[in-house]
Design a protein around this motif. Structure first.
Motif, PDB file in Angstrom:
ATOM      1  N   LEU A  18       0.826  -1.206   0.000  1.00 59.12           N
ATOM      2  CA  LEU A  18       0.000   0.000   0.000  1.00 59.12           C
ATOM      3  C   LEU A  18       0.863   1.260   0.000  1.00 59.12           C
ATOM      4  O   LEU A  18       0.513   2.251  -0.655  1.00 59.12           O
ATOM      5  N   LEU A  21       1.842   1.896  -3.509  1.00 58.21           N
ATOM      6  CA  LEU A  21       0.694   2.425  -4.254  1.00 58.21           C
ATOM      7  C   LEU A  21       0.427   3.882  -3.891  1.00 58.21           C
ATOM      8  O   LEU A  21       0.076   4.683  -4.758  1.00 58.21           O
ATOM      9  N   ARG A  22       0.600   4.239  -2.634  1.00 56.72           N
ATOM     10  CA  ARG A  22       0.385   5.621  -2.200  1.00 56.72           C
ATOM     11  C   ARG A  22       1.444   6.560  -2.788  1.00 56.72           C
ATOM     12  O   ARG A  22       1.122   7.673  -3.195  1.00 56.72           O
ATOM     13  N   TYR A  47      -4.017   6.283  -5.046  1.00 63.70           N
ATOM     14  CA  TYR A  47      -4.547   5.274  -4.138  1.00 63.70           C
ATOM     15  C   TYR A  47      -5.288   5.995  -3.017  1.00 63.70           C
ATOM     16  O   TYR A  47      -4.737   6.868  -2.346  1.00 63.70           O
ATOM     17  N   ILE A  54      -8.038   2.319  -6.302  1.00 63.15           N
ATOM     18  CA  ILE A  54      -7.021   3.028  -7.072  1.00 63.15           C
ATOM     19  C   ILE A  54      -7.747   3.746  -8.198  1.00 63.15           C
ATOM     20  O   ILE A  54      -8.556   3.141  -8.913  1.00 63.15           O
TER      21      ILE A  54
END
Length: 158
Positions: A18, A21-22, A47, A54
């Motif tokens: 995560l 993704l952030r 995200y 997303i």
């Protein structure tokens, strides 16, 4: 339904996935394209911790939109810029692959808010962001990818 990672020692924990993704700005979205050929495209993303989705912004027509209309199953790959261990030439790269279903965001106000959040990954110039939304917001389609499976790993490119 989804395959587990083979090299378990290289597996990233969910929170590490995560974080990637952030923080990373771009990834590669893969859809089922024309005549069964995969269609993969580099794309920036946002995200959202609030709903775990997303988001991408897009035009309203094109190969990607046609492909998503035919099949909403996609994969999205993001990887970091890598790190070198001291004294080594090769990179250690963390990558994340997300499998899920993608669909348009129907609520225009939500689409514009997501567009603002995505834009802030690239600039903190609020005037620029608002000008862009004013110019292009009506022709922007925001897509939401709802993850069904997320996996990540650390790879040495050597």
């Amino acid at each position: 339904m989804f395959r587990e990672i083979v090299r378990k020692k290289q597996k990233l924990e969910n929170e590490e996935c995560l974080e990637i993704l952030r923080n990373e700005k771009r990834g590669v979205l893969a859809v089922m394209g024309d005549d069964g050929y995969p269609y993969c495209l580099p794309i920036n993303h946002y995200y959202n911790d609030e709903d775990g989705k997303i988001y991408f912004h897009s035009g309203k027509t094109g190969h990607k939109i046609d492909a998503i209309g035919a099949c909403d199953k996609v994969s999205f790959c993001v990887y970091d810029s890598g790190r070198k261990k001291e004294g080594h030439w090769s990179l250690y790269i963390k990558s994340v692959i997300v499998f899920g279903r993608i669909s348009p965001v129907e609520d225009h106000a939500k689409s514009m808010e997501i567009s603002r959040r995505l834009s802030r990954k690239f600039t903190d110039d609020e005037k620029y962001i608002e000008d862009e939304i004013k110019k292009f917001g009506a022709n922007t389609l925001v897509l939401a990818l709802e993850p069904e499976h997320i996996t990540g790993k650390l790879v040495n490119e050597a």
